[in-house]
Design a protein around this motif. Structure first.
Motif, mmCIF file in Angstrom:
data_model
loop_
_atom_site.group_PDB
_atom_site.id
_atom_site.type_symbol
_atom_site.label_atom_id
_atom_site.label_comp_id
_atom_site.label_asym_id
_atom_site.label_seq_id
_atom_site.Cartn_x
_atom_site.Cartn_y
_atom_site.Cartn_z
ATOM 1 N N LYS A 195 0.864 -1.182 0.000
ATOM 2 C CA LYS A 195 0.000 0.000 0.000
ATOM 3 C C LYS A 195 0.898 1.229 0.000
ATOM 4 O O LYS A 195 1.784 1.364 0.853
ATOM 5 C CB LYS A 195 -0.908 0.012 1.225
ATOM 6 N N ILE A 196 0.699 2.111 -0.956
ATOM 7 C CA ILE A 196 1.585 3.270 -1.129
ATOM 8 C C ILE A 196 0.983 4.504 -0.489
ATOM 9 O O ILE A 196 -0.191 4.809 -0.677
ATOM 10 C CB ILE A 196 1.823 3.562 -2.626
ATOM 11 N N ILE A 197 1.829 5.223 0.274
ATOM 12 C CA ILE A 197 1.444 6.524 0.828
ATOM 13 C C ILE A 197 2.587 7.488 0.526
ATOM 14 O O ILE A 197 3.727 7.227 0.891
ATOM 15 C CB ILE A 197 1.243 6.466 2.345
ATOM 16 N N LYS A 198 2.280 8.580 -0.166
ATOM 17 C CA LYS A 198 3.296 9.592 -0.424
ATOM 18 C C LYS A 198 2.883 10.882 0.276
ATOM 19 O O LYS A 198 1.702 11.231 0.315
ATOM 20 C CB LYS A 198 3.447 9.864 -1.920
ATOM 21 N N PHE A 199 3.854 11.590 0.806
ATOM 22 C CA PHE A 199 3.498 12.879 1.382
ATOM 23 C C PHE A 199 4.692 13.820 1.340
ATOM 24 O O PHE A 199 5.842 13.402 1.163
ATOM 25 C CB PHE A 199 2.998 12.705 2.821
ATOM 26 N N LEU A 200 4.417 15.103 1.475
ATOM 27 C CA LEU A 200 5.458 16.136 1.498
ATOM 28 C C LEU A 200 5.543 16.685 2.910
ATOM 29 O O LEU A 200 4.653 17.398 3.360
ATOM 30 C CB LEU A 200 5.102 17.266 0.518
ATOM 31 N N PRO A 201 6.597 16.377 3.647
ATOM 32 C CA PRO A 201 6.674 16.780 5.060
ATOM 33 C C PRO A 201 7.244 18.177 5.257
ATOM 34 O O PRO A 201 8.026 18.672 4.454
ATOM 35 C CB PRO A 201 7.622 15.728 5.644
ATOM 36 N N ASN A 202 6.823 18.824 6.358
ATOM 37 C CA ASN A 202 7.434 20.059 6.865
ATOM 38 C C ASN A 202 7.495 21.174 5.822
ATOM 39 O O ASN A 202 8.535 21.809 5.612
ATOM 40 C CB ASN A 202 8.849 19.768 7.388
ATOM 41 N N LEU A 203 6.381 21.426 5.155
ATOM 42 C CA LEU A 203 6.354 22.488 4.146
ATOM 43 C C LEU A 203 6.158 23.851 4.811
ATOM 44 O O LEU A 203 5.371 24.007 5.748
ATOM 45 C CB LEU A 203 5.219 22.251 3.148
ATOM 46 N N THR A 204 6.866 24.855 4.292
ATOM 47 C CA THR A 204 6.650 26.236 4.739
ATOM 48 C C THR A 204 5.483 26.828 3.945
ATOM 49 O O THR A 204 5.059 26.277 2.931
ATOM 50 C CB THR A 204 7.901 27.080 4.516
ATOM 51 N N ASN A 205 4.970 27.981 4.419
ATOM 52 C CA ASN A 205 3.877 28.656 3.700
ATOM 53 C C ASN A 205 4.308 29.031 2.288
ATOM 54 O O ASN A 205 3.526 28.942 1.333
ATOM 55 C CB ASN A 205 3.443 29.906 4.469
ATOM 56 N N GLU A 206 5.574 29.416 2.134
ATOM 57 C CA GLU A 206 6.092 29.799 0.822
ATOM 58 C C GLU A 206 6.121 28.592 -0.122
ATOM 59 O O GLU A 206 5.770 28.696 -1.299
ATOM 60 C CB GLU A 206 7.499 30.381 0.974
ATOM 61 N N GLU A 207 6.515 27.444 0.433
ATOM 62 C CA GLU A 207 6.571 26.235 -0.394
ATOM 63 C C GLU A 207 5.183 25.767 -0.795
ATOM 64 O O GLU A 207 4.963 25.307 -1.926
ATOM 65 C CB GLU A 207 7.310 25.133 0.369
ATOM 66 N N ILE A 208 4.214 25.892 0.125
ATOM 67 C CA ILE A 208 2.838 25.526 -0.206
ATOM 68 C C ILE A 208 2.315 26.417 -1.321
ATOM 69 O O ILE A 208 1.642 25.958 -2.261
ATOM 70 C CB ILE A 208 1.939 25.644 1.047
#
Length: 450
Positions: free
Chosen positions: A295-308
């Protein structure tokens, strides 16, 4: 090995060649020897070179392998391929097979041959990782023709209902994988090894992954979670550090393809435990399930407001820089891996490519035969016997039997067996009569395979 001829010998050779060729009888041409290695034929009227003949010489690459090379490149070949002399007997055999196979299809450059030698030299001693014996057993299940029982006769009503609800056609129990899916399973097992505690087999975290979260867990079987960078998957799949954009696309597609595939698994977990009288007894857990292997789960951790904000505007550079892959492995990947396991060299995918003669030469049946032989080695069975009539079904080549394509079937089996010899698992193969009037394959395995 022939030594490099001196200039006088070269000139005599050239003169012999000149006067045996019709074009040199024409008074419009003259012959020049600008070096010890070349002969130039020049048009007297224009002064232009119309033909160049290069001197060739034999070069012994290593024991049993002799090449014909341009004489002027002799020193370069000698220096760049010196490592070939350091190959052991098995590696020398692999190199010989690879050069014979690929060299028959296209001319090989010195650079390509050196690359092959370097790849083969890396197969000396590498770490080994475990794969669960239950996983391999399920991959190696096969059905013989005319068997009376079907899978629906031997599974529970609940499992049967799950299969019917999925609307997926299931013809047999076991894990049937394509060549890319097999490569993916090897890659994930390698990452499992690299991301786990593998020293203490009695510890709870033995082959336990590197993410503490658990999607599903019971006392006996646990779901292991892996967290890793995409680049780690690409390297484990291909078996080397460099990969292309096309490789990335293909590997990602294969990963999702493996997740989408559901398999019917049924096996027994045999275990020993003490009863109420403190006596050691043997009990069995029957495992039966119809589900995916991962089962695959991908995520983007610890994003800043600028990166979002950049992501929302379509800037994928953030995604590429920060993405991690999280995968939950089916419990069969680690079930009883402390006691029931098979060991694989960590560079198994790369070894198989070399032994087969190239990436596109690897077949699903090669994977199956390799798993079969390594399972026997793990059980200290050093001579494997398989009835000739059963081998096509074991290797998943039954379609050739049904289509009566005997010649093609024989060629496929011979290539698979030769690959096992090239990779070093099988030392010798023979055919002998069996007890039922047919014939059997006998595989003598390499007890020192590492």
């Amino acid at each position: 090995m022939k030594s490099t001829p001196d200039a006088t010998t070269v000139q005599e050779m050239h003169e012999s060649l000149v006067f045996s060729t019709e074009v040199f009888d024409n008074e419009n041409y003259q012959v020049n020897i600008p070096s010890s290695y070349e002969l130039h034929v020049i048009d007297k009227k224009t002064g232009q070179i119309v033909e160049i003949f290069e001197q060739a010489t034999d070069y012994e690459l290593c024991d049993g392998i002799s090449l014909t090379i341009p004489a002027k490149e002799y020193e370069a070949w000698k220096n760049e391929t010196a490592i070939a002399k350091k190959l052991n007997q098995q590696q020398n055999k692999i190199l010989k097979t690879v050069l014979a196979k690929i060299g028959s299809e296209k001319p090989l450059t010195r650079k390509e041959i050196v690359a092959f030698i370097e790849d083969i030299q890396k197969t000396k001693k590498v770490p080994k990782y475990r794969q669960s014996g239950h996983l391999i057993d399920e991959k190696l299940k096969y059905s013989k023709p005319n068997e009376t029982l079907t899978i629906f006769d031997i599974i529970s009503p609940l499992t049967k209902e799950k299969i019917e609800e999925s609307k997926i056609e299931v013809k047999a129990e076991g894990i049937k994988l394509t060549r890319p899916e097999n490569n993916m399973v090897h890659a994930l097992n390698r990452i499992l090894y690299e991301k786990s505690q593998t020293k203490d087999s009695k510890a709870k975290d033995f082959y336990g992954g590197n993410d503490p979260s658990k999607l599903e867990e019971n006392k006996e079987r646990k779901t292991v979670i892996l967290r890793f960078r995409p680049s780690e998957l690409y390297k484990a799949y291909i078996g080397k550090d460099d990969y292309s954009g096309a490789d990335i696309t293909f590997i990602n597609n294969t990963l999702h393809q493996l997740e989408a595939k559901k398999v019917l698994i049924k096996y027994d977990r045999i275990k020993k435990c003490k009863n109420e009288n403190n006596k050691l007894t043997t009990t069995t857990d029957r495992v039966e399930e119809f589900q995916s292997l991962i089962k695959i789960i991908k995520f983007l951790p610890n994003l800043t407001n600028e990166e979002i904000e950049k992501l929302d505007k379509g800037d994928n550079s953030i995604r590429d820089a920060k993405v991690e892959i999280i995968i939950a492995l089916n419990p069969i990947f680690t079930d009883q891996i402390d006691t029931k396991f098979i060991e694989y060299p960590i560079d198994t995918n790369r070894r198989l490519i070399i032994a087969a003669g190239g990436h596109n030469k690897v077949t699903t049946s090669m994977h199956i035969l390799m798993d079969w032989m390594l399972r026997d080695l793990s059980a200290k069975r050093y001579k494997t016997e398989i009835n000739e009539e059963n081998l096509p079904y074991i290797l998943g080549l039954e379609k050739y039997v049904k289509q009566k394509r005997k010649k093609l079937l024989q060629e496929r089996i011979e290539k698979d067996i030769q690959t096992m010899i090239n990779i070093g698992i099988v030392l010798e193969v023979e055919k002998k009569p069996n007890t039922t009037g047919g014939r059997k394959w006998i595989f003598h395995l390499n007890t020192d395979y590492n």
